[in-house]
Motif scaffolding. Structure first.
Motif, PDB file in Angstrom:
ATOM      1  N   ASP A  16       0.824  -1.212   0.000  1.00 55.92           N
ATOM      2  CA  ASP A  16       0.000   0.000   0.000  1.00 55.92           C
ATOM      3  C   ASP A  16       0.855   1.258   0.000  1.00 55.92           C
ATOM      4  O   ASP A  16       0.610   2.190  -0.763  1.00 55.92           O
ATOM      5  N   PHE A  17       1.857   1.284   0.867  1.00 53.49           N
ATOM      6  CA  PHE A  17       2.699   2.476   1.007  1.00 53.49           C
ATOM      7  C   PHE A  17       4.166   2.075   1.017  1.00 53.49           C
ATOM      8  O   PHE A  17       4.575   1.216   1.805  1.00 53.49           O
ATOM      9  N   THR A  18       4.952   2.716   0.170  1.00 49.56           N
ATOM     10  CA  THR A  18       6.401   2.560   0.205  1.00 49.56           C
ATOM     11  C   THR A  18       7.014   3.900   0.576  1.00 49.56           C
ATOM     12  O   THR A  18       6.730   4.919  -0.056  1.00 49.56           O
ATOM     13  N   ILE A  19       7.841   3.894   1.606  1.00 50.12           N
ATOM     14  CA  ILE A  19       8.514   5.100   2.082  1.00 50.12           C
ATOM     15  C   ILE A  19      10.004   4.949   1.796  1.00 50.12           C
ATOM     16  O   ILE A  19      10.604   3.919   2.136  1.00 50.12           O
ATOM     17  N   VAL A  20      10.593   5.937   1.169  1.00 49.06           N
ATOM     18  CA  VAL A  20      12.023   5.908   0.871  1.00 49.06           C
ATOM     19  C   VAL A  20      12.752   6.718   1.938  1.00 49.06           C
ATOM     20  O   VAL A  20      12.582   7.936   2.036  1.00 49.06           O
ATOM     21  N   GLY A  21      13.536   6.035   2.775  1.00 48.65           N
ATOM     22  CA  GLY A  21      14.264   6.686   3.860  1.00 48.65           C
ATOM     23  C   GLY A  21      13.754   6.235   5.212  1.00 48.65           C
ATOM     24  O   GLY A  21      12.574   6.422   5.528  1.00 48.65           O
ATOM     25  N   SER A  22      14.630   5.641   6.025  1.00 49.14           N
ATOM     26  CA  SER A  22      14.212   5.145   7.349  1.00 49.14           C
ATOM     27  C   SER A  22      14.733   6.021   8.475  1.00 49.14           C
ATOM     28  O   SER A  22      15.001   5.550   9.578  1.00 49.14           O
ATOM     29  N   GLY A  23      14.879   7.319   8.188  1.00 52.13           N
ATOM     30  CA  GLY A  23      15.295   8.256   9.227  1.00 52.13           C
ATOM     31  C   GLY A  23      14.117   8.723  10.057  1.00 52.13           C
ATOM     32  O   GLY A  23      13.046   8.094  10.102  1.00 52.13           O
ATOM     33  N   ILE A  24      14.289   9.849  10.727  1.00 52.05           N
ATOM     34  CA  ILE A  24      13.254  10.366  11.619  1.00 52.05           C
ATOM     35  C   ILE A  24      11.950  10.590  10.873  1.00 52.05           C
ATOM     36  O   ILE A  24      10.875  10.168  11.310  1.00 52.05           O
ATOM     37  N   VAL A  25      12.019  11.233   9.714  1.00 54.17           N
ATOM     38  CA  VAL A  25      10.802  11.532   8.949  1.00 54.17           C
ATOM     39  C   VAL A  25      10.159  10.249   8.431  1.00 54.17           C
ATOM     40  O   VAL A  25       8.947  10.046   8.558  1.00 54.17           O
ATOM     41  N   GLY A  26      10.969   9.358   7.850  1.00 51.76           N
ATOM     42  CA  GLY A  26      10.426   8.136   7.286  1.00 51.76           C
ATOM     43  C   GLY A  26       9.729   7.270   8.309  1.00 51.76           C
ATOM     44  O   GLY A  26       8.627   6.745   8.057  1.00 51.76           O
ATOM     45  N   LEU A  27      10.335   7.096   9.477  1.00 50.44           N
ATOM     46  CA  LEU A  27       9.745   6.245  10.512  1.00 50.44           C
ATOM     47  C   LEU A  27       8.487   6.872  11.097  1.00 50.44           C
ATOM     48  O   LEU A  27       7.489   6.183  11.344  1.00 50.44           O
ATOM     49  N   HIS A  28       8.498   8.184  11.315  1.00 44.45           N
ATOM     50  CA  HIS A  28       7.285   8.845  11.823  1.00 44.45           C
ATOM     51  C   HIS A  28       6.168   8.792  10.783  1.00 44.45           C
ATOM     52  O   HIS A  28       4.991   8.644  11.135  1.00 44.45           O
ATOM     53  N   THR A  29       6.526   8.921   9.518  1.00 46.79           N
ATOM     54  CA  THR A  29       5.519   8.805   8.463  1.00 46.79           C
ATOM     55  C   THR A  29       4.867   7.431   8.508  1.00 46.79           C
ATOM     56  O   THR A  29       3.624   7.303   8.471  1.00 46.79           O
ATOM     57  N   ALA A  30       5.692   6.386   8.599  1.00 47.36           N
ATOM     58  CA  ALA A  30       5.172   5.021   8.626  1.00 47.36           C
ATOM     59  C   ALA A  30       4.276   4.791   9.840  1.00 47.36           C
ATOM     60  O   ALA A  30       3.194   4.183   9.721  1.00 47.36           O
ATOM     61  N   LEU A  31       4.685   5.268  10.996  1.00 50.37           N
ATOM     62  CA  LEU A  31       3.895   5.062  12.215  1.00 50.37           C
ATOM     63  C   LEU A  31       2.574   5.813  12.154  1.00 50.37           C
ATOM     64  O   LEU A  31       1.543   5.319  12.631  1.00 50.37           O
ATOM     65  N   ASN A  32       2.581   7.004  11.556  1.00 50.88           N
ATOM     66  CA  ASN A  32       1.329   7.750  11.404  1.00 50.88           C
ATOM     67  C   ASN A  32       0.410   7.104  10.370  1.00 50.88           C
ATOM     68  O   ASN A  32      -0.816   7.101  10.529  1.00 50.88           O
ATOM     69  N   GLU A  52      20.623   6.369   6.652  1.00 46.39           N
ATOM     70  CA  GLU A  52      21.698   7.177   6.079  1.00 46.39           C
ATOM     71  C   GLU A  52      21.247   8.629   5.960  1.00 46.39           C
ATOM     72  O   GLU A  52      20.098   8.900   5.663  1.00 46.39           O
ATOM     73  N   GLY A  53      22.145   9.540   6.196  1.00 50.18           N
ATOM     74  CA  GLY A  53      21.803  10.958   6.134  1.00 50.18           C
ATOM     75  C   GLY A  53      22.243  11.634   7.401  1.00 50.18           C
ATOM     76  O   GLY A  53      23.431  11.722   7.700  1.00 50.18           O
ATOM     77  N   ALA A  54      21.290  12.107   8.207  1.00 49.50           N
ATOM     78  CA  ALA A  54      21.640  12.792   9.449  1.00 49.50           C
ATOM     79  C   ALA A  54      20.929  12.221  10.673  1.00 49.50           C
ATOM     80  O   ALA A  54      21.269  12.569  11.795  1.00 49.50           O
ATOM     81  N   SER A  55      19.964  11.338  10.480  1.00 53.05           N
ATOM     82  CA  SER A  55      19.135  10.887  11.603  1.00 53.05           C
ATOM     83  C   SER A  55      19.920  10.160  12.683  1.00 53.05           C
ATOM     84  O   SER A  55      19.611  10.281  13.871  1.00 53.05           O
TER      85      SER A  55
END
Length: 370
Positions: A16-32, A52-55
């Motif tokens: 249903d949903f694919t999120i690119v990036g498992s940082g702070i934004v990606g994980l909060h997006t998935a949980l919401n 990868e990045g800054a998280s």
């Protein structure tokens, strides 16, 4: 990739949903998204072994802007816009604390301090001139003055003896925060696939075909939480900005406690585990640090060490134990970009170096777009 039936069925079928990036934004997006769509299949694609990045590479500042940064913002934006941005950062911090819990990420509200070098007299006087205005501007949000003058009691040298204190600023353990977010995601049945880079995507009428290094799959919705790496995948006003960091070995009798800003936020340091973590210096080579390549340079690392020796720890012997870098996402303004790019594609990027403060809110806003 030679996927088995089980691998395809479990990970890549009916997404249903694919999120690119498992940082702070990606994980909060998935949980919401999980809260809104309890039965959905959610997959996170992460190109690194760790986010990868800054998280997982930031300094762990739970901050919303030093006084000099806010004064600088007021030169190009209206007070209303500056207030709105700081409100978003403050709201994001509360969302993060509510989701993670203070104890789980070692949240410590020791306050924040801004230092001014002897050569930065103009910035100090400008901040003095604006401190009452900024405190009045932020009063509806904090219900008390945010910034006040205080004498340096830490033994710093080559700085103005008056520093600016902010009691609302705090620090966290970045590793503990990200571990808790990952545990929450796994507990909610969110799939995370590491060491896979998205190389392209093609939107169809009802879904999006996502191409990785060695295979492709389809998803109903595609959400980018790629921040500093966004230019590689789509066109928005996001430029990578590398931040270099170092940390000392433990220092006996270290009395420095809190988060500290220097040179309009371009340098920042804090205490952690009886050490000093010190980062910044991007302003020494803005062009060179506008990169997605990880690494350190002698120019910046030498300046960090000089400031440690001459300004921050003039009366301490210290050794550097470790150095690293992270990639932030910057743009023409400090406001994040949260938008729908096309029928089935969305993005939440450009955190402006404030991922801890605003990342959870961007994740919520991105999920709400769907």
């Amino acid at each position: 990739m030679n996927l088995s039936y089980w691998e395809y069925k479990s990970w890549f079928q009916n997404i249903d949903f694919t999120i690119v990036g498992s940082g702070i934004v990606g994980l909060h997006t998935a949980l919401n998204l999980r809260t809104r769509f309890s039965e959905s299949k959610i997959l996170i694609i992460e190109k690194g072994s760790l986010p990868e990045g800054a998280s997982t590479k930031n300094a762990g500042f739970a901050c919303f802007g030093s006084l000099s940064e806010i004064v600088d913002d007021l030169k190009t934006q209206s007070p209303e816009k500056v207030f709105k941005l700081i409100s978003k950062r403050w709201e994001g911090l509360q969302l993060l604390r509510n989701r993670i819990g203070d104890e789980a990420m070692d949240f410590q509200q020791n306050g924040g301090y801004e230092l001014f070098t002897e050569n930065d007299k103009d910035t100090f006087e400008e901040c003095l001139e604006k401190i009452d205005f900024v405190n009045e501007l932020l009063f509806p949000l904090f219900k008390s003055p945010v910034f006040k003058l205080q004498k340096d009691t830490f033994g710093f040298e080559k700085i103005h003896q008056q520093i600016i204190f902010n009691p609302f600023e705090a620090q966290i353990d970045t590793g503990k925060m990200m571990q808790k977010l990952l545990k929450l995601a796994y507990s909610e049945g969110i799939l995370i696939l590491n060491n896979q880079s998205v190389t392209g995507y093609q939107e169809n009428e009802t879904d999006v075909k996502v191409t990785l290094n060695d295979f492709s799959f389809s998803t109903k919705k595609l959400l980018f939480a790629t921040n500093g790496f966004s230019k590689e995948l789509f066109s928005e006003d996001v430029q990578p900005a590398r931040a270099q960091v170092l940390i000392t070995k433990p220092i006996p009798d270290l009395e420095i406690k809190g988060t500290f800003h220097l040179d309009k936020g371009y340098y920042y340091f804090r205490n952690i585990d009886n050490r000093i973590l010190f980062g910044g210096g991007r302003n020494l080579d803005i062009k060179g640090e506008t990169t997605t390549d990880f690494g350190n340079t002698n120019l910046i690392q030498n300046e960090l060490e000089r400031l440690l020796k001459e300004v921050i720890l003039p009366n301490h012997q210290f050794e550097i134990e470790h150095r690293w870098s992270g990639i932030m996402g910057m743009g023409q303004t400090k406001n994040p970009i949260v938008k729908q790019l096309s029928n089935h594609v969305y993005c939440g990027v450009r955190l402006g170096g404030m991922g801890i403060a605003i990342g959870s809110l961007v994740g919520k806003e991105l999920a709400d777009f769907v």
